[in-house]
Structures are given as C-alpha cells and as structure tokens.
Write an enzyme that holds these catalytic residues in place. Structure first.
Site, PDB file in Angstrom:
ATOM      1  N   GLY A   1       0.837  -1.200   0.000  1.00  0.00           N
ATOM      2  CA  GLY A   1       0.000   0.000   0.000  1.00  0.00           C
ATOM      3  C   GLY A   1       0.866   1.242   0.000  1.00  0.00           C
ATOM      4  O   GLY A   1       2.071   1.163   0.234  1.00  0.00           O
ATOM      5  N   LYS A   2       0.299   2.358  -0.293  1.00  0.00           N
ATOM      6  CA  LYS A   2       1.028   3.626  -0.192  1.00  0.00           C
ATOM      7  C   LYS A   2       0.022   4.765  -0.194  1.00  0.00           C
ATOM      8  O   LYS A   2      -1.032   4.668  -0.820  1.00  0.00           O
ATOM      9  CB  LYS A   2       1.964   3.794  -1.397  1.00  0.00           C
TER      10      LYS A   2
END
Ligand code: GLU
Length: 401
Positions: A97-98
C-alpha cells in the site's frame, strides 16, 4: 510520476513472464485492488490525497504515507506496487500500500500539520486498520505525524489502536530502532555488496539527507567508511578526506572546510559507490552515461529509471534495487506491528538482527537466481528481485486459493 508507474508495470510484466507464472496472475499484479482519491481541507485550502491498496495476497496492505508537493495518484500507485514486491522479496506477511497528500509543507505551522494529519485519517478511516491497511512514515512524515494519526484513528474507532500505524515514537507504542531501520538496512546491503564484489575501502557519495540518507551515513561513518560527499534538498558538500559527521544532523553542512556540490553533480562524482537516498527518477536516460560510480544503491524508491538502468548495465555498473536496499523500514514495521499486537517483544538489537537476517537472505537469493538465468546477459539484480517477489506472490496466491 507517470514514468515510475509505467516502469513498474513494465518490470512486473517482463519479470512475470520470465518467472513463468500464469499470465492472468501477472495481469492481476498490474492493477491495484483499490485506489482511493479524496480531498483534505486545512484552513482555506484544499489538497488532493490518496491511498493505494495494490495487493493483499501476502497480508494486510502496508506502506508509507508522504506529504509532498510532487505527489500524484500515479506516483502513489506505483509506490504501492513496489511495496507489494518489497514485502514479498524479503518475505514478510504484508501486502503493498502507499498513501500521500499533494502538499508543500514549507509554510505550514505545527498546528496545520496536525490538522492535515487528522483530516487524512478521517478521509481514509473506513479503509484502513490493524488487519487491513497499516500506514507508516515516508517522505516528510515522521513519528509525530504517526502519533497524531494513531490518536485520530483510535478516537474515531472508540478504542486505542496502536497497531493501526507503525513508525510511532518508542514512548507512544513505537519500536526501538524503527527510525534508523531503513538507513541501517541500506548499510547492511552496502556491507554485503563490499563482500560480494570484494570492495576494499570503497569511497561513497550519498544523495539525500533525510532520515534514510542521514542514518545510512551515520552507520557507514561509524564503521570507518569514507563518505566523500553528501547532499540535501538545497545541495550539499564535498570533502576529499571524507565528510565529518557530527551528532547534530544540520551541523554537518557547516563548520568544515568543504566545497559545495549540487544534487546533479553528486551523481557524476568519481566514487566507488553512489547511494541514492533522495527521490525517484534522479538517474534517467539523460545522465546515466555520466555516472562514474561502479555501484549504485537505490535507497529511495525508484531513483533509477528503467531506461537508465539498461544504460548503466551495459556500462557494467551494478544497481542494487530499492525493494531490497530500502526494505529495512518495512521489516522493522513488521516487528512494531507484531509487538503492538502483543505477540512478541523487540529491543533494538533484536530488530537490527531481524533486518540483517531478512535483507541478507534476500540478497543471497538474488545472487542465486542470477545464476539460474546467467545465460541471459541482460539479467540485473533489479530484474531478479522482481522475479523472486512475483514467484513468491504466485505461490502464496495458489496456497490461498
Ligand atoms: N515508507 C517506507 C517504505 O517505503 C516504510 C513503509 C512501512 O514501514 O510500512 O518502505
């Protein structure tokens, strides 16, 4: 950062094919499972915010959260893909994720940063959580921001939830050694590179002096390595006899006889090892020909473009991939998360030895896999790292099916 997204997708496509996994599975990795775009308000201003949840085959989404004027939806998505590959490469049970907000913090007060952090959590709240998606610090976010965000998350949820963010200060449920972890991991890889390629007293230049670059320098300096130049955002210094590192980070740029050097010129310095700890795309097809170092360590995310890496490889320059070199941070985050869940306790020594074990193992696996494909002259450590990650993801996907 359209380029980083394109490059990352190309890399996945090519290495997925080389890995020999089902093409439909490779196609799956080219898409994010979820990509949220929303708006946060601070005072009279509005900012675009993002959270990309690329893939959760190996575990909950995991990855940093940045506040940067250059952040775009494409950048965040590309970085979330790199997180999936990174976690798989070092074999920790997290997905990728980011997140980020497109904002320049230059004129922000402390209170405004707090509002920004709380608003971000309000926007993303229903989609994150200790077993779903666990953000962490990244560019221009730090342990204070993580404390505020953990507090906001816990407030909305109605229960204290320490495992919802990692990278918190030790006294607020954080982990000993988390701040130094990415720099330390980079140093572990640097030492291993010296052993593998038989480098004796290599000279080093470091672009980027945020948390990661600074800590890398600290470990290398303490171990007696000569760092000939270091730059921060506004440029930096060069010292033939080696930069003198003092305890206070900002003092390094004053009080010593030095020459000034720009962020562009440091890339062309005549040193053995160039460490890129600033940002993405700094070595591209325009300047790849001018690099004089024989080894590049990608400590930032995506600092060398695909085309540049091709040119560098042809010139015999070895590039150590970001998903290996900067994975110390997320490996430490894993320890913090486990500790917050009450499953195991970690002191700094245990954290560092876990980082060393995980990163060294991944580096050895890359070298081993290079042998498997040695007849192909175009093989690079980056390609092998991606291939190993895809194979592991594929295996995990099949096991869960
Ligand atoms: N931002 C760091 C990275 O890019 C750390 C992520 C984390 O700890 O979740 O790897």
């Amino acid at each position: 950062m359209e380029k980083l997204l394109k490059d990352t997708k190309k890399q996945i496509k090519k290495e997925g094919k080389r890995a020999g996994v089902d093409p439909v599975f490779v196609k799956k990795l080219l898409f994010s499972e979820r990509l949220l775009e929303f708006t946060v308000q601070v005072g009279d201003n509005y900012y675009s915010a993002y959270r990309s949840q690329h893939n959760s085959i190996m575990g909950p989404y995991k990855g940093g959260l940045r506040f940067s004027e250059f952040t775009t939806r494409d950048e965040v998505e590309a970085l979330s893909m790199l997180m999936t590959l990174k976690c798989a490469l070092v074999d920790i049970p997290f997905g990728g994720g980011k997140g980020g907000v497109k904002v320049d913090l230059k004129n922000f007060s402390k209170e405004e940063v707090e509002t920004l952090s709380r608003e971000y959590v309000k926007g993303v709240f229903p989609l994150i959580g200790p077993d779903v998606d666990i953000p962490a610090p990244d560019m221009n976010t730090n342990e204070e921001v993580m404390t505020i965000m953990t507090d906001e998350y816990s407030k909305i949820k109605g229960v204290s939830s320490l495992a919802s963010f990692t990278g918190k200060p030790v006294e607020k449920g954080g982990l000993e050694g988390r701040t130094e972890a990415t720099g330390y991991g980079g140093f572990v890889i640097f030492k291993q590179l010296c052993t593998l390629y038989n480098l004796k007293n290599p000279t080093v230049a470091v672009q980027g002096f945020g948390n990661v670059g600074f800590n890398f320098c600290k470990f290398a300096d303490e171990d007696g390595f000569k760092i000939k130049a270091v730059t921060k955002r506004e440029g930096g210094i060069k010292r033939e006899e080696g930069v003198v590192f003092k305890k206070n980070k900002d003092d390094i740029f004053k009080e010593q006889e030095v020459n000034k050097i720009t962020n562009k010129d440091i890339l062309e310095m005549d040193v053995d090892v160039l460490v890129l700890a600033a940002t993405e795309g700094v070595v591209d097809e325009e300047n790849a020909d001018k690099v004089k170092a024989k080894y590049i360590i990608s400590l930032a995310n995506g600092p060398v473009t695909r085309k540049a890496e091709k040119i560098l490889h042809k010139r015999g320059i070895v590039v150590i991939p970001d998903i290996l070199a900067n994975s110390g941070g997320v490996v430490a985050s894993y320890c913090e998360w486990i500790q917050n869940k009450g499953e195991e306790k970690y002191n700094k020594e245990k954290v560092f030895s876990f980082i060393k074990e995980k990163l060294s193992k991944a580096f050895e696996e890359i070298k081993k896999t290079e042998k498997e494909f040695q007849s192909d002259k175009k093989i690079t450590p980056t390609k092998m790292a991606t291939l190993i990650a895809i194979r592991r993801l594929d295996k995990s996907f099949k096991n869960n099916a």
